[in-house]
Write an enzyme that holds these catalytic residues in place. Structure first.
Site, PDB file in Angstrom:
ATOM      1  N   ILE A  22       0.857  -1.193   0.000  1.00  0.00           N
ATOM      2  CA  ILE A  22       0.000   0.000   0.000  1.00  0.00           C
ATOM      3  C   ILE A  22       0.895   1.245   0.000  1.00  0.00           C
ATOM      4  CG2 ILE A  22      -1.725   1.269   1.350  1.00  0.00           C
ATOM      5  CD1 ILE A  22      -2.709  -1.601   2.316  1.00  0.00           C
ATOM      6  N   TYR A 150      -7.339  -2.897  10.082  1.00  0.00           N
ATOM      7  CA  TYR A 150      -8.190  -3.902   9.429  1.00  0.00           C
ATOM      8  C   TYR A 150      -9.372  -4.203  10.339  1.00  0.00           C
ATOM      9  CZ  TYR A 150      -9.651  -8.100   7.011  1.00  0.00           C
ATOM     10  OH  TYR A 150     -10.395  -9.028   6.343  1.00  0.00           O
ATOM     11  N   TYR A 160      -6.556 -14.361  11.499  1.00  0.00           N
ATOM     12  CA  TYR A 160      -5.873 -13.075  11.705  1.00  0.00           C
ATOM     13  C   TYR A 160      -5.135 -13.055  13.042  1.00  0.00           C
ATOM     14  CZ  TYR A 160      -5.125  -8.232  10.296  1.00  0.00           C
ATOM     15  OH  TYR A 160      -4.562  -7.052   9.875  1.00  0.00           O
TER      16      TYR A 160
HETATM   17  P1  NAI Z   1       3.516  -5.061   3.108  1.00  0.00           P
HETATM   18  O1  NAI Z   1       4.015  -6.380   3.551  1.00  0.00           O
HETATM   19  O2  NAI Z   1       3.860  -4.601   1.754  1.00  0.00           O
HETATM   20  O3  NAI Z   1       3.919  -3.937   4.176  1.00  0.00           O
HETATM   21  C1  NAI Z   1       4.215  -4.196   5.535  1.00  0.00           C
HETATM   22  C2  NAI Z   1       5.517  -3.470   5.821  1.00  0.00           C
HETATM   23  O4  NAI Z   1       5.878  -3.495   7.207  1.00  0.00           O
HETATM   24  C3  NAI Z   1       6.704  -4.077   5.048  1.00  0.00           C
HETATM   25  O5  NAI Z   1       7.267  -3.105   4.182  1.00  0.00           O
HETATM   26  C4  NAI Z   1       7.668  -4.448   6.147  1.00  0.00           C
HETATM   27  O6  NAI Z   1       9.020  -4.405   5.768  1.00  0.00           O
HETATM   28  C5  NAI Z   1       7.306  -3.420   7.219  1.00  0.00           C
HETATM   29  N1  NAI Z   1       7.853  -3.766   8.533  1.00  0.00           N
HETATM   30  C6  NAI Z   1       7.744  -4.961   9.190  1.00  0.00           C
HETATM   31  N2  NAI Z   1       8.436  -4.889  10.341  1.00  0.00           N
HETATM   32  C7  NAI Z   1       8.964  -3.626  10.439  1.00  0.00           C
HETATM   33  C8  NAI Z   1       9.764  -2.956  11.412  1.00  0.00           C
HETATM   34  N3  NAI Z   1      10.176  -3.565  12.526  1.00  0.00           N
HETATM   35  N4  NAI Z   1      10.110  -1.673  11.161  1.00  0.00           N
HETATM   36  C9  NAI Z   1       9.736  -1.027  10.033  1.00  0.00           C
HETATM   37  N5  NAI Z   1       8.964  -1.623   9.082  1.00  0.00           N
HETATM   38  C10 NAI Z   1       8.596  -2.910   9.278  1.00  0.00           C
HETATM   39  O7  NAI Z   1       1.916  -5.160   3.249  1.00  0.00           O
HETATM   40  P2  NAI Z   1       0.755  -4.076   3.268  1.00  0.00           P
HETATM   41  O8  NAI Z   1      -0.492  -4.858   3.083  1.00  0.00           O
HETATM   42  O9  NAI Z   1       1.047  -2.967   2.340  1.00  0.00           O
HETATM   43  O10 NAI Z   1       0.754  -3.586   4.778  1.00  0.00           O
HETATM   44  C11 NAI Z   1       0.749  -2.240   5.164  1.00  0.00           C
HETATM   45  C12 NAI Z   1      -0.221  -2.010   6.318  1.00  0.00           C
HETATM   46  O11 NAI Z   1      -1.561  -2.200   5.844  1.00  0.00           O
HETATM   47  C13 NAI Z   1      -0.027  -2.971   7.493  1.00  0.00           C
HETATM   48  O12 NAI Z   1      -0.259  -2.273   8.699  1.00  0.00           O
HETATM   49  C14 NAI Z   1      -1.153  -3.964   7.256  1.00  0.00           C
HETATM   50  O13 NAI Z   1      -1.536  -4.654   8.431  1.00  0.00           O
HETATM   51  C15 NAI Z   1      -2.237  -3.011   6.767  1.00  0.00           C
HETATM   52  N6  NAI Z   1      -3.383  -3.636   6.120  1.00  0.00           N
HETATM   53  C16 NAI Z   1      -3.208  -4.536   5.113  1.00  0.00           C
HETATM   54  C17 NAI Z   1      -4.300  -5.175   4.560  1.00  0.00           C
HETATM   55  C18 NAI Z   1      -4.090  -6.223   3.508  1.00  0.00           C
HETATM   56  O14 NAI Z   1      -5.025  -7.009   3.269  1.00  0.00           O
HETATM   57  N7  NAI Z   1      -2.956  -6.261   2.849  1.00  0.00           N
HETATM   58  C19 NAI Z   1      -5.678  -4.880   4.974  1.00  0.00           C
HETATM   59  C20 NAI Z   1      -5.774  -3.861   5.996  1.00  0.00           C
HETATM   60  C21 NAI Z   1      -4.648  -3.280   6.555  1.00  0.00           C
END
Ligand code: NAI
Length: 270
Positions: A22, A150, A160
């Site tokens: 995202i 979420y 989840y």
């Molecule tokens: P993504 O996997 O691309 O992004 C998650 C990011 O968190 C990654 O870039 C990762 O490197 C980073 N991360 C993990 N540990 C970290 C740390 N210690 N320090 C700094 N960064 C760290 O996946 P997405 O889906 O773009 O996730 C972004 C947000 O959106 C998250 O909070 C996720 O829970 C939320 N979200 C995602 C949904 C989905 O279905 N994909 C739905 C609703 C919310």
């Protein structure tokens, strides 16, 4: 289409790992809208992802920082201020990870050290990023902070797991810190509760494809994509939403208030 919505604004975008993230879409759109920003991600993500490619496209730099480390966050802010030549107008927290989910632990067999890690990475880091910014007086007035949540914060989705608690905490932090920063600095803090989205974090949840399809059928407008989420986030970073704060805003095509749809009835009657 670009509207110059973020012209002159400076910010930080966390969590862009690859083009599915995202945050990746947010960075592309923020660049189009005239913002200047720095990208950051956990040091380990530098190796796994393609964030440098994104930085090139957005004509910016990447500053590695583990969002659970106060020291890393301080360094991130100091270097960002140097690079951007000013304080923050927007901050995107797009960070989530559960070792329990990743390692397939069931809810009745959680590893508690990992549970704490889930909370630290996915929720407390949101507090830490705001607390360090407040202490360093790093927010400009009318800055906007957005975290991604979420609907599992309100309703149960078995797979989840402990991420549900992390999201409930994230949304609560947005309210508490939103009140504080609103009073002290006219800064707004919100979470966006996004549809299931096919990203690395999303697809890591077992059964993801099923609840993606289920949500699609239950949402009158269909699931919101990451590009659509980016558009919504930009509106919250812009000056058009200055009095929106301490909210958990559903961006889900209507899913959260839909009981059942004809499409689902048809499917289930077969
Ligand atoms: P993504 O996997 O691309 O992004 C998650 C990011 O968190 C990654 O870039 C990762 O490197 C980073 N991360 C993990 N540990 C970290 C740390 N210690 N320090 C700094 N960064 C760290 O996946 P997405 O889906 O773009 O996730 C972004 C947000 O959106 C998250 O909070 C996720 O829970 C939320 N979200 C995602 C949904 C989905 O279905 N994909 C739905 C609703 C919310």
């Amino acid at each position: 289409m670009a509207y110059n919505l973020l012209k002159g604004k400076k910010g930080i975008i966390t969590g862009a790992l690859d083009e599915n993230s995202i945050a990746w879409q947010v960075a592309l759109r923020a660049h189009e809208e005239g913002a200047q920003f720095v990208l950051t991600n956990a040091p380990v993500a530098m190796r796994m992802g393609k964030i440098n490619e994104l930085a090139e496209k957005c004509k910016t730099i990447v500053i590695p920082a583990d969002a659970t480390s106060l020291e890393d966050i301080e360094k991130l802010y100091t270097q960002t201020a140097e690079h951007l030549g000013g304080n923050l107008d927007f901050l995107l927290h797009s960070i989530g990870m559960s070792p329990n989910v990743r390692k397939g632990k069931t809810y009745g067999d959680l590893n508690y050290d990992w549970f704490q890690k889930t909370l630290d990475i996915s929720a407390l880091s949101f507090h830490k990023m705001m607390q360090v910014a407040e202490k360093m007086d790093f927010f400009n007035e009318w800055a906007s902070v957005v975290g991604l949540s979420y609907i599992a914060a309100q309703r149960t989705y078995p797979d989840y797991s402990d991420m549900a608690q992390a999201k409930a905490m994230l949304e609560s932090i947005a309210r508490s810190y939103g009140q504080r920063l609103g009073r002290n600095k006219k800064v707004r803090v919100n979470t966006i509760s996004q549809s299931p989205t096919k990203t690395t974090a999303g697809s890591g949840i077992s059964g993801f494809d099923v609840f993606f399809d289920y949500a699609e059928m239950l949402s009158p407008l269909g699931n919101a994509t990451s590009a659509e989420c980016a558009d919504y986030i930009l509106s919250l970073f812009s000056d058009l939403t200055r009095k929106v704060t301490m909210q958990n805003l559903f961006h889900d095509g209507g899913f959260s208030t839909s009981g059942i749809t004809e499409e689902l009835v048809e499917k289930l009657s077969k």
